[in-house]
Design an enzyme around this catalytic site. Structure first.
Site, PDB file in Angstrom:
ATOM      1  N   CYS A  86      43.860  30.971  34.620  1.00 16.27           N
ATOM      2  CA  CYS A  86      44.896  31.176  35.628  1.00 16.27           C
ATOM      3  C   CYS A  86      44.256  31.502  36.981  1.00 16.27           C
ATOM      4  O   CYS A  86      43.598  30.658  37.570  1.00 16.27           O
ATOM      5  CB  CYS A  86      45.887  32.237  35.155  1.00 16.27           C
ATOM      6  N   HIS A 196      47.225  30.711  29.284  1.00 16.13           N
ATOM      7  CA  HIS A 196      46.567  31.958  28.879  1.00 16.13           C
ATOM      8  C   HIS A 196      46.292  31.996  27.369  1.00 16.13           C
ATOM      9  O   HIS A 196      47.115  32.520  26.608  1.00 16.13           O
ATOM     10  CB  HIS A 196      47.450  33.151  29.239  1.00 16.13           C
ATOM     11  N   GLU A 198      44.351  33.992  25.847  1.00 18.98           N
ATOM     12  CA  GLU A 198      44.219  35.388  25.425  1.00 18.98           C
ATOM     13  C   GLU A 198      45.563  36.020  25.096  1.00 18.98           C
ATOM     14  O   GLU A 198      45.610  37.085  24.465  1.00 18.98           O
ATOM     15  CB  GLU A 198      43.494  36.204  26.511  1.00 18.98           C
TER      16      GLU A 198
END
Length: 231
Positions: A86, A196, A198
């Protein structure tokens, strides 16, 4: 294997990345402040999402001048693994570690929801545990994720297999050129992506499809160092 999670004023996904490393592969991981100019102990550097320096000027434009980003450029040249997510992707383009730029989303709205990605290149250190063409569910959260580059650069990305992820056909959330969600450098050791991974490491979060990003990095590093030991 040692991981660094960079922290800029305005980073807000650094903790997410730190916890993802702990929860998926259990490797040593440190936060590294933007003023630090030494990344020599780290094998993989993670540039997190957020709003580095408040996104003043342009997203990532100020972060590129920090001490730690000078060290990231050196680490990339040494072949270490660099992943920007990002705002981290934006920082990597501003630092010229990846080509192109991230523009405002089509419609000028912040988009925050799940997105289906297609794995276009599973030969990088970040994607080797995925199947080529695999569809994965990874969340996005960005206002400037519209990837753009000129025609010559796009042709080069396509011909060199540097497009790592695309948004599923017909479901491009931001207007990115050629549905691009993530790219690599020519060497394949630097990857940037807007979604994302994660935030997709537990099914309770809506998807665990991001786990393979981190297991891929560890298995690639181990294979590389096993081969070096044999030599």
């Amino acid at each position: 294997m040692n991981f660094a999670v960079l922290v800029f004023p305005g980073s807000n996904c650094d903790i997410d990345l730190y916890k993802a490393i702990e929860d998926t592969i259990g490797q040593p991981v440190d936060y590294v402040w933007h003023t630090d100019g030494d990344l020599s102990k780290y094998d993989c550097i993670l540039v997190p999402g957020g709003f580095s320096y408040g996104d003043y000027l342009r997203c990532g434009a100020i972060a590129q001048f920090t001490n730690v980003m000078k060290a990231v450029v050196k680490a990339a040249e040494e072949g270490k693994y660099i992943l920007g997510i990002c705002n981290g992707f934006q920082v990597l383009t501003e630092a010229r570690l990846l080509p192109g730029a991230l523009l405002r989303n089509n419609g000028m709205k912040f988009r925050c929801h799940q997105a289906v990605l297609k794995v276009e290149n599973n030969t990088t250190a970040f994607t080797r545990d995925y199947a080529e063409g695999e569809l994965i569910n990874i969340p996005i959260a960005h206002g400037e994720g519209n990837y753009y580059c000129d025609e010559a650069t796009l042709k080069e990305l396509q011909e060199n297999n540097q497009i790592v992820f695309r948004y599923e056909a017909g479901n491009n959330p931001n207007g990115s050129l050629d549905d691009i969600a993530g790219i690599s450098n020519k060497a394949g050791n630097v990857v940037g992506m807007m979604p994302h991974p994660e935030r997709a490491i537990h099914e309770i979060l809506g998807s665990a499809d991001g786990k393979k990003m981190f297991t891929s990095i560890l298995s690639a590093w181990r294979e590389k160092h096993d081969a070096a030991a044999i030599r």
